[in-house]
Scaffold this active site. Structure first.
Site, PDB file in Angstrom:
ATOM      1  N   GLU A 151      20.918   7.865   4.112  1.00 22.13           N
ATOM      2  CA  GLU A 151      20.340   9.013   5.001  1.00 22.13           C
ATOM      3  C   GLU A 151      21.085   9.443   6.324  1.00 22.13           C
ATOM      4  OE1 GLU A 151      16.580   7.348   6.328  1.00 22.13           O
ATOM      5  OE2 GLU A 151      15.793   7.004   4.091  1.00 22.13           O
ATOM      6  N   GLU A 180      15.111   3.791  -2.207  1.00 25.02           N
ATOM      7  CA  GLU A 180      13.852   3.304  -1.252  1.00 25.02           C
ATOM      8  C   GLU A 180      12.822   4.050  -1.378  1.00 25.02           C
ATOM      9  OE1 GLU A 180      14.722   3.509   3.108  1.00 25.02           O
ATOM     10  OE2 GLU A 180      16.928   2.765   2.639  1.00 25.02           O
TER      11      GLU A 180
END
Ligand code: FCB
Length: 446
Positions: free
Chosen positions: A164, A352
């Protein structure tokens, strides 16, 4: 009933600072989160990751539990400052040995090891030299990843260069919610560029090693839709959508940044990063898979005061989890469609997905997290739908295995399939872990 392909892999995801603890053990030095969590007001409940769920001492127990639950992939990240306490230079044997033992245990328990090389915990000594603002970080990262390839290369099953980069850059340098806690949009964009280049460096170096495991990057992607059909809201949401998705996908897959977005930002007075000639070669390096983290779809409205996008995110009245994130399972299918249609990755892994819930431990040792089960059920179905549409999604990892330190929210926000009593460090599998085990065994979902 949705059946998943035979080669589909079910896993779980974790990250070093959030689970390891042992912050001053085994030669580890401070990372930026050790510093950030010490500043009053930065963490909602005043906690930190000094101990977290103490994976450093409990990894054997945790990995055994994960193996027994039938998980097929265990994703974790390496703490840079545990491996290179000075950021560069001397390798800390104790740190490397810890990760070797972790990987060996993952394999012993019948799982594959997915390794994230950068999950936000930059060594503080490198932050002191400018961190992601300093282009020299490309050299620091080159050195670090080569240590990992040389030391762990033979045993890692999936490499993830970064987790991220949106959060490292936008939350770390613009909103200041994350370490190192700056508030400057031009800095955030420079961080984006250096992160994207560093990702390119890691892939380029990897190809030289001749190692065969797959390498990719994990992006947190989510569509940003207008909350109304007012044209101003539509345009505002489109700008935020570019910031969430194209800003990171374009460099990875097209080797450049979205022109329209950069032009808009220049008009707003943002300094956009200088792209050097040699950068093109690093951006757009071919990856083997795209990792997508997805939790919620966002909605936005026009807001004159919200610089630089004149856009603001709003809730739209959907159910929310304990993280105050809206439950939007259809957004999972939509983001997979978006990524596949626009960037054609050969392979996608949902690296995720999960929910924070208000879990409590019953006297009988049970945690009946039916809301988490319902959440996972809906989102896994949405992944299945994308697969039925022909999108090459090859894996799905639940965030998280155990409860852990949830960044700016601290220990209070529980995301695990295993409950952790932080006073005793005792683990209690929640109902969701049992449920997930059954899904994995059946390889299908109702
Ligand atoms: C993601 C992060 C991960 C975890 C989950 C809940 O943004 O990658 O570390 O905190 O959110």
């Amino acid at each position: 009933m949705i059946k998943f392909p035979k080669d589909f892999e079910w896993g779980t995801a974790t990250a070093s600072y959030q689970i390891e603890g042992g912050f001053h053990e085994g030669g580890r030095t401070d990372g930026i989160w050790d510093r950030f969590t010490r500043i009053p007001g930065n963490i909602a409940d005043g906690t930190n990751g000094d101990i977290a769920c103490d994976f450093y001492h409990h990894y054997e127990e945790d990995l055994k539990l994960a193996g027994e639950a039938g998980l097929q992939v265990y994703r974790f990240s390496i703490s840079w400052s545990r491996v290179l306490p000075d950021g560069t230079g001397a390798v800390n044997r104790e740190g490397i040995d810890f990760y070797k033992k972790v990987i060996a245990k993952i394999h012993e328990n019948g799982m594959k090891a997915a390794v994230t090389m950068y999950h936000w915990d930059l060594p503080q000594c490198l932050q002191d030299r400018g961190g992601w603002m300093n282009r020299e970080i490309l050299e620091w990262f080159r050195e670090y990843v080569n240590v990992l390839y040389a030391e762990l290369g033979e045993s890692v099953d999936y490499w993830i260069t970064e987790n991220e980069p949106f959060c490292t850059s936008i939350l770390g340098y613009w909103t200041g919610e994350h370490a190192p806690g700056f508030h400057d949009y031009s800095m955030a964009l420079l961080a984006v560029h250096h992160l994207m280049l560093a990702h390119g460096v890691a892939v380029k170096e990897y190809r030289k090693t001749g190692l065969k495991a797959e390498i990719g990057i994990t992006l947190n992607l989510n569509r940003v839709y207008p909350a109304t059909d007012d044209p101003k809201d539509v345009e505002a949401a489109a700008r935020l959508d570019m910031q969430s998705n194209a800003l990171f996908c374009d460099p990875v897959f097209k080797g450049c940044y979205p022109r329209e977005l950069f032009d808009y930002l220049v008009e707003q007075g943002v300094t956009v990063p200088e792209i050097r000639e040699e950068d093109a070669e690093l951006l757009g390096n071919k990856i083997d898979f795209l990792g997508i983290n997805m939790y919620e779809t966002h909605y936005a409205i026009y807001d004159k005061e919200s610089w630089p996008y004149q856009a603001r995110e709003v809730k739209t009245g959907r159910p929310i989890t304990d993280a105050n994130w809206q439950v939007t399972p259809e957004g999972m299918t939509e983001i997979l469609e978006f990524a596949y249609e626009n960037y054609h990755p050969e392979k996608i892994i949902v690296t995720e997905n999960g929910a924070a819930c208000n879990d409590w431990l019953q006297e009988n040792g049970k945690v009946e997290d039916t809301n988490r089960i319902e959440f996972l059920h809906q989102y896994i179905k949405a992944v299945g739908k994308a697969i039925e549409e022909g999108i090459p999604v090859k894996g799905y990892y639940v965030w998280c295995f155990c409860d852990n330190f949830e960044w700016a929210y601290g220990l209070a926000r529980r995301f695990g399939m295993v409950y952790v009593d932080y006073k005793t460090q005792k683990r209690y599998p929640k109902e969701s872990l049992h449920w997930y085990s059954r899904v994995i065994a059946a390889n299908e979902i109702e």
